[in-house]
Design a protein around this motif. Structure first.
Motif, PDB file in Angstrom:
ATOM      1  N   ILE A  74      27.729 -68.623  22.376  1.00  0.00           N
ATOM      2  CA  ILE A  74      27.649 -70.071  22.590  1.00  0.00           C
ATOM      3  C   ILE A  74      27.709 -70.727  21.209  1.00  0.00           C
ATOM      4  O   ILE A  74      26.896 -70.422  20.334  1.00  0.00           O
ATOM      5  N   GLU A  75      28.654 -71.627  21.026  1.00  0.00           N
ATOM      6  CA  GLU A  75      28.857 -72.233  19.711  1.00  0.00           C
ATOM      7  C   GLU A  75      27.660 -73.087  19.293  1.00  0.00           C
ATOM      8  O   GLU A  75      27.099 -73.827  20.091  1.00  0.00           O
ATOM      9  N   THR A  76      27.298 -72.972  18.018  1.00  0.00           N
ATOM     10  CA  THR A  76      26.247 -73.797  17.421  1.00  0.00           C
ATOM     11  C   THR A  76      26.723 -75.246  17.327  1.00  0.00           C
ATOM     12  O   THR A  76      27.912 -75.501  17.133  1.00  0.00           O
ATOM     13  N   GLY A  77      25.783 -76.181  17.438  1.00  0.00           N
ATOM     14  CA  GLY A  77      26.142 -77.596  17.308  1.00  0.00           C
ATOM     15  C   GLY A  77      25.118 -78.387  16.533  1.00  0.00           C
ATOM     16  O   GLY A  77      23.966 -77.974  16.393  1.00  0.00           O
ATOM     17  N   VAL A  78      25.551 -79.537  16.006  1.00  0.00           N
ATOM     18  CA  VAL A  78      24.641 -80.456  15.319  1.00  0.00           C
ATOM     19  C   VAL A  78      24.286 -81.592  16.272  1.00  0.00           C
ATOM     20  O   VAL A  78      25.015 -81.891  17.218  1.00  0.00           O
ATOM     21  N   ASN A  79      23.151 -82.230  16.020  1.00  0.00           N
ATOM     22  CA  ASN A  79      22.749 -83.402  16.784  1.00  0.00           C
ATOM     23  C   ASN A  79      23.498 -84.604  16.213  1.00  0.00           C
ATOM     24  O   ASN A  79      23.143 -85.131  15.161  1.00  0.00           O
ATOM     25  N   ILE A  80      24.556 -85.014  16.905  1.00  0.00           N
ATOM     26  CA  ILE A  80      25.434 -86.068  16.397  1.00  0.00           C
ATOM     27  C   ILE A  80      24.701 -87.396  16.253  1.00  0.00           C
ATOM     28  O   ILE A  80      24.888 -88.121  15.269  1.00  0.00           O
TER      29      ILE A  80
END
Length: 355
Positions: free
Chosen positions: A171-177
């Motif tokens: 599952i790809e890592t993400g930032v809190n936009i």
């Protein structure tokens, strides 16, 4: 009845702290979440304020700053983890990073639940070649035979996982936009007279400061910044490199906003948060052709993937003549569509439910 998810996190600091605390908060609506953690020097003093009040906190007594110093202590940790499992009775146990992943896979048999291990970057890849790397890789292969599965942060890390164990997913890592956008709105860019290339991180083996130095030597007309410091910072000796030391987050982002290109020439990553953030800031991205980096950046589409210092230098010189604005724009769109916490949350909820 909600499914119970038990997170086990020994490395409760830095990027792993951000990742795990965000994940716990994101799934608190859908699952009953327990977090077994160990305090480390890097753990924020107000760490509890980062977590949803519904997350059940369990501090581990035999891990953390005291370290794992003996077989006796390892056994104590394993017994402690088994007691927690017995008390919580989780449906899913999710282990984060190599120490929790190692001892957790020894402690939990996976008979009454599913055991998941996320390495956040395999240690034997990040540390390069050597005897220690061989030991870590051997341990991963042995532990990969336990009744567990590996959940990595991107496709290329999953390729490594498949060589070490049978059951894998990613599952790809993400930032809190929303948080990042709010923070960036109040930051003025640090202006530069020259075309500026930068990176961010500890000057250590994984980040290859000697390669960054070679790139700078090949492009003397540009300014190079290393935001951070570390044990190998003496290798950053090119006259056009400035080593800034560690900066408060807002100052680091001001330097990033004022720069033109971001280089991540590391031996490997899971997915570096700094990479995703600079894609969102619309910097020109140049990365090494290694685990993590090559999953996020597609050469000539949303940035450049390079092998040798001459390749980095050639791409930087091209950008100095004619900036390829379509690449940063595509990278920005990828963050909006893939590498963000909203997308990550949906994928995790679906993943846990299927388990």
């Amino acid at each position: 009845m909600k499914k119970k998810i038990l997170m086990v996190c020994e490395s409760f600091g830095g990027g792993v702290f951000t990742y795990v605390s965000q994940l716990c908060n994101d799934i608190a609506d859908d699952f009953e979440v327990f977090l077994a953690y160990a305090l480390r020097p890097q753990t924020p003093q107000n760490y509890k304020e980062f977590l949803d009040s519904r997350v059940h906190m369990i501090e581990l007594q035999h891990l953390g700053a005291r370290g794992i110093t003996s077989l006796k202590n390892d056994v104590a940790v394993i017994n402690e983890l088994r007691q927690i499992e017995k008390k919580v009775r989780p449906n899913v146990i999710h282990l984060h990073s190599s120490v929790a992943g190692g001892l957790g896979r020894l402690a939990f048999k996976g008979k009454n639940n599913v055991v998941v291990y996320t390495p956040h970057g395999y240690a034997h890849v990040l540390m390069g070649n050597g005897k220690k790397s061989i030991v870590y890789k051997t341990m991963e292969k042995i532990l990969g035979k336990t009744n567990s599965m590996s959940l990595t942060c991107c496709e290329s890390e999953d390729e490594v996982a498949r060589s070490l164990c049978k059951r894998t997913a990613y599952i790809e890592t993400g930032v809190n936009i929303n948080d990042l956008s709010t923070l960036l709105d109040g930051i003025e860019p640090e202006k530069n007279e020259k075309f500026t290339v930068f990176t961010l991180g500890r000057a250590c083996i994984q980040k290859q400061p000697q390669l960054f130095n070679e790139i700078a030597m090949l492009v003397p007309e540009a300014k190079f910044l290393w935001i951070g410091n570390g044990e190998l910072e003496k290798r950053l000796s090119a006259p056009n490199i400035e080593v800034t030391g560690w900066k408060p987050r807002k100052e680091a982002l001001a330097l990033a906003k004022g720069a033109d290109a971001f280089v991540l020439c590391s031996l490997g990553e899971a997915i570096a948060m700094s990479l995703i953030e600079n894609m969102y800031i619309k910097k020109l991205i140049l990365v090494s052709n290694t685990m993590g980096n090559k999953s996020v950046i597609k050469d000539g589409i949303n940035g450049y993937v390079c092998e040798k210092p001459e390749e980095y230098a050639a791409k930087i010189k091209m950008a100095m003549k004619e900036f390829p604005g379509q690449l940063p724009e595509r990278a920005y769109q990828d963050v909006l569509n893939i590498y963000n916490t909203d997308a990550m949350k949906k994928k995790y909820i679906e993943f846990y439910r299927k388990l």
